[in-house]
Write a protein that holds these residues in place. Structure first.
Motif, PDB file in Angstrom:
ATOM      1  N   GLU A 109       2.854  -2.865   9.192  1.00 52.22           N
ATOM      2  CA  GLU A 109       2.742  -4.398   8.733  1.00 52.22           C
ATOM      3  C   GLU A 109       1.956  -4.485   7.721  1.00 52.22           C
ATOM      4  OE1 GLU A 109       5.014  -6.380  10.403  1.00 52.22           O
ATOM      5  OE2 GLU A 109       4.526  -7.764   9.018  1.00 52.22           O
ATOM      6  N   ALA A 110       0.601  -4.013   7.977  1.00 51.19           N
ATOM      7  CA  ALA A 110      -0.190  -4.033   6.988  1.00 51.19           C
ATOM      8  C   ALA A 110      -0.212  -3.423   5.605  1.00 51.19           C
ATOM      9  CB  ALA A 110      -1.479  -3.483   7.396  1.00 51.19           C
ATOM     10  N   GLY A 156       2.207  -5.186   2.792  1.00 51.23           N
ATOM     11  CA  GLY A 156       1.652  -6.529   1.869  1.00 51.23           C
ATOM     12  C   GLY A 156       2.407  -7.793   2.285  1.00 51.23           C
ATOM     13  N   GLU A 157       1.890  -8.679   1.496  1.00 53.55           N
ATOM     14  CA  GLU A 157       2.050 -10.186   2.109  1.00 53.55           C
ATOM     15  C   GLU A 157       3.520 -10.428   1.440  1.00 53.55           C
ATOM     16  OE1 GLU A 157      -0.501 -13.120   2.107  1.00 53.55           O
ATOM     17  OE2 GLU A 157      -2.411 -11.843   1.641  1.00 53.55           O
ATOM     18  N   LEU A 215      -7.151  -7.501   3.206  1.00 53.77           N
ATOM     19  CA  LEU A 215      -5.626  -7.852   3.607  1.00 53.77           C
ATOM     20  C   LEU A 215      -5.447  -9.409   3.383  1.00 53.77           C
ATOM     21  CD1 LEU A 215      -6.144  -6.223   7.084  1.00 53.77           C
ATOM     22  CD2 LEU A 215      -4.810  -5.476   5.301  1.00 53.77           C
ATOM     23  N   GLY A 216      -6.063 -10.252   3.264  1.00 54.59           N
ATOM     24  CA  GLY A 216      -5.961 -11.571   2.928  1.00 54.59           C
ATOM     25  C   GLY A 216      -5.631 -12.626   4.184  1.00 54.59           C
ATOM     26  N   VAL A 217      -5.885 -13.943   4.074  1.00 53.26           N
ATOM     27  CA  VAL A 217      -5.717 -14.513   5.186  1.00 53.26           C
ATOM     28  C   VAL A 217      -4.612 -14.698   5.786  1.00 53.26           C
ATOM     29  CG1 VAL A 217      -5.747 -16.981   5.842  1.00 53.26           C
ATOM     30  CG2 VAL A 217      -7.662 -16.361   4.516  1.00 53.26           C
ATOM     31  N   GLU A 218      -3.253 -14.952   5.218  1.00 56.75           N
ATOM     32  CA  GLU A 218      -2.012 -14.766   5.703  1.00 56.75           C
ATOM     33  C   GLU A 218      -1.654 -13.502   6.606  1.00 56.75           C
ATOM     34  OE1 GLU A 218       0.305 -17.307   6.331  1.00 56.75           O
ATOM     35  OE2 GLU A 218       1.554 -16.006   7.081  1.00 56.75           O
ATOM     36  N   LYS A 219      -2.019 -12.195   5.773  1.00 53.63           N
ATOM     37  CA  LYS A 219      -1.623 -11.158   6.543  1.00 53.63           C
ATOM     38  C   LYS A 219      -2.560 -10.782   7.918  1.00 53.63           C
ATOM     39  CE  LYS A 219       0.767  -8.095   5.578  1.00 53.63           C
ATOM     40  NZ  LYS A 219       2.242  -7.877   5.928  1.00 53.63           N
ATOM     41  N   LEU A 234       1.221  -1.868  13.381  1.00 52.04           N
ATOM     42  CA  LEU A 234       0.383  -2.921  12.665  1.00 52.04           C
ATOM     43  C   LEU A 234       0.092  -2.234  11.424  1.00 52.04           C
ATOM     44  CD1 LEU A 234      -1.714  -3.914  15.837  1.00 52.04           C
ATOM     45  CD2 LEU A 234      -0.285  -5.303  14.295  1.00 52.04           C
ATOM     46  N   ASP A 289      -9.918  -0.996   6.140  1.00 54.30           N
ATOM     47  CA  ASP A 289      -9.176  -2.099   5.707  1.00 54.30           C
ATOM     48  C   ASP A 289      -8.699  -2.802   7.424  1.00 54.30           C
ATOM     49  OD1 ASP A 289      -8.718  -2.614   3.207  1.00 54.30           O
ATOM     50  OD2 ASP A 289      -7.585  -0.618   3.350  1.00 54.30           O
ATOM     51  N   MET A 290      -8.541  -1.660   8.367  1.00 55.17           N
ATOM     52  CA  MET A 290      -8.338  -2.291   9.456  1.00 55.17           C
ATOM     53  C   MET A 290      -8.919  -1.304  10.267  1.00 55.17           C
ATOM     54  SD  MET A 290      -4.154  -2.126   9.428  1.00 55.17           S
ATOM     55  CE  MET A 290      -3.801  -3.035  10.780  1.00 55.17           C
ATOM     56  N   GLN A 334      -0.983 -12.736  10.478  1.00 53.31           N
ATOM     57  CA  GLN A 334       0.474 -12.215  10.959  1.00 53.31           C
ATOM     58  C   GLN A 334      -0.107 -10.708  11.847  1.00 53.31           C
ATOM     59  OE1 GLN A 334       2.114 -11.620   7.083  1.00 53.31           O
ATOM     60  NE2 GLN A 334       3.765 -10.020   8.324  1.00 53.31           N
ATOM     61  N   LEU A 335      -1.047 -10.096  11.296  1.00 50.69           N
ATOM     62  CA  LEU A 335      -1.248  -8.813  12.168  1.00 50.69           C
ATOM     63  C   LEU A 335      -1.743  -9.401  13.479  1.00 50.69           C
ATOM     64  CD1 LEU A 335      -2.971  -6.952   9.492  1.00 50.69           C
ATOM     65  CD2 LEU A 335      -1.097  -6.175  10.714  1.00 50.69           C
ATOM     66  N   LEU A 360      -4.330   2.068   1.969  1.00 49.63           N
ATOM     67  CA  LEU A 360      -4.864   0.976   3.377  1.00 49.63           C
ATOM     68  C   LEU A 360      -5.500   2.237   4.089  1.00 49.63           C
ATOM     69  CD1 LEU A 360      -4.320  -1.410   4.951  1.00 49.63           C
ATOM     70  CD2 LEU A 360      -2.607  -0.106   6.434  1.00 49.63           C
ATOM     71  N   LYS A 388       0.800  -1.062   0.044  1.00 51.35           N
ATOM     72  CA  LYS A 388      -0.103   0.031   0.143  1.00 51.35           C
ATOM     73  C   LYS A 388       0.984   1.157  -0.056  1.00 51.35           C
ATOM     74  CE  LYS A 388      -3.869  -2.627   0.766  1.00 51.35           C
ATOM     75  NZ  LYS A 388      -4.763  -2.754  -0.062  1.00 51.35           N
TER      76      LYS A 388
END
Lengths: 198, 198
Positions: free
Chosen positions: A193-194, A197-198, B182-186, A190, A174-175, B189-190, A118, A3
């Motif tokens: 981290e978001a 990205g993966e 965000l996706g499952v893995e992210k 956090l 998104d969060m 992780q968060l 984000l 992002k």
């Protein structure tokens, strides 16, 4: 997905500005909050006071009566529409120019279709918010409690008027992070981290 | 502060179970979801079907008429009160025994006063949820759309009835994450990042 833009909405006293700055520092990107107001005033010719006012308040019932009851009528030539259109332009320009953190100004809504944005909502319990506002403004007791409540109501009405959406509804972001329980540093961490990205 | 317990509420189709399992694996702690239902049935003597039903549905208007219109009357001897009290006990026992991830069962509400409990809400846009439910149950079209909507309404009514609170209101959680963007893995992780404390 990485992002490039981080748009932060925040309850009054939840430390959105501090967290936003920290995120910008950690990622080495630009940080904007009051800059939006300055730029909108410059570009629109509206007074800074007017732009500032409608960054926080929803139009009065008289204003809504004069122009449009619910939300903006984009075809009207009212100063409110001018303000909103300029705000959209300024925020889109900032977001296009370089990676950045933008706090407030409905940036999360304006940039909602950008996949590299984000969208974050920051909130906190009343105790945390009151403590913070007391530190900044020195208010105490009922005046403090009312100020904290009142500002969030204002922001929510303002957001509703300009975007038609419910402010702080998790599904629009998104969060959403609780700065009261997580703390400033952890929230910033956090978000970074978001954003990476993966 | 390090969090020993992670209580996850989740919209239907947002991958709460998968993410919860992943978090438990990463942290090397226990994972519970259906285990709660099994244990509540065992300890209360209520049928598993009954416990399962009220893990998802709110009582019917007839049930509410028979026992209590709004929320639980804790002094009553109704099976619903027995269910709720056993659920509280089972979840508190699990949370006290060892660090764990608990998905569903209003665990976030039951453990709300435990400072070492991280309360998480997972949600997603309709497309993401429908895609996931289609993969699992094979439904398509309007039936699929209705199922996804209906399940979230059920969960929200169930949560309201048992806890008196609004399900999915960001302010009731430490963090709310959009699994769609965000996706499952992210997301996993968060949650791990937040659980580890500062």
């Amino acid at each position: 997905m990485k992002k490039n833009i981080i748009a932060i909405s925040r309850e009054f006293g939840s430390g959105g500005r501090t967290i936003g700055k920290l995120v910008a520092e950690k990622l080495g990107i630009e940080f904007y909050d009051k800059d939006i107001i300055k730029k909108v005033a410059e570009e629109s010719g509206l007074t800074r006071k007017y732009v500032e006012h409608y960054g926080e308040f929803a139009p009065s019932s008289d204003q809504r009566f004069a122009y449009s009851f619910v939300g903006l009528d984009e075809d009207s030539n009212s100063p409110l529409v001018q303000l909103w259109k300029t705000r959209e332009k300024v925020i889109t320009d900032f977001a296009t120019a370089k990676p950045c953190v933008i706090v407030g100004s409905c940036a999360d809504y304006i940039l909602r279709d950008r996949e590299d944005c984000l969208k974050v909502f920051l909130y906190a319990d009343s105790d945390t918010k009151e403590k913070r506002i007391q530190e900044i403004y020195g208010e105490v007791g009922l005046k403090l409690k009312n100020r904290v409540k009142d500002m969030d109501i204002r922001r929510s009405l303002n957001y509703k008027y300009f975007t038609g959406q419910d402010w702080g509804k998790a599904q629009n972001y998104d969060m959403a992070l609780n700065r009261g329980s997580l703390g400033v540093e952890k929230c910033a961490q956090l978000i970074v981290e978001a954003a990476l990205g993966e």
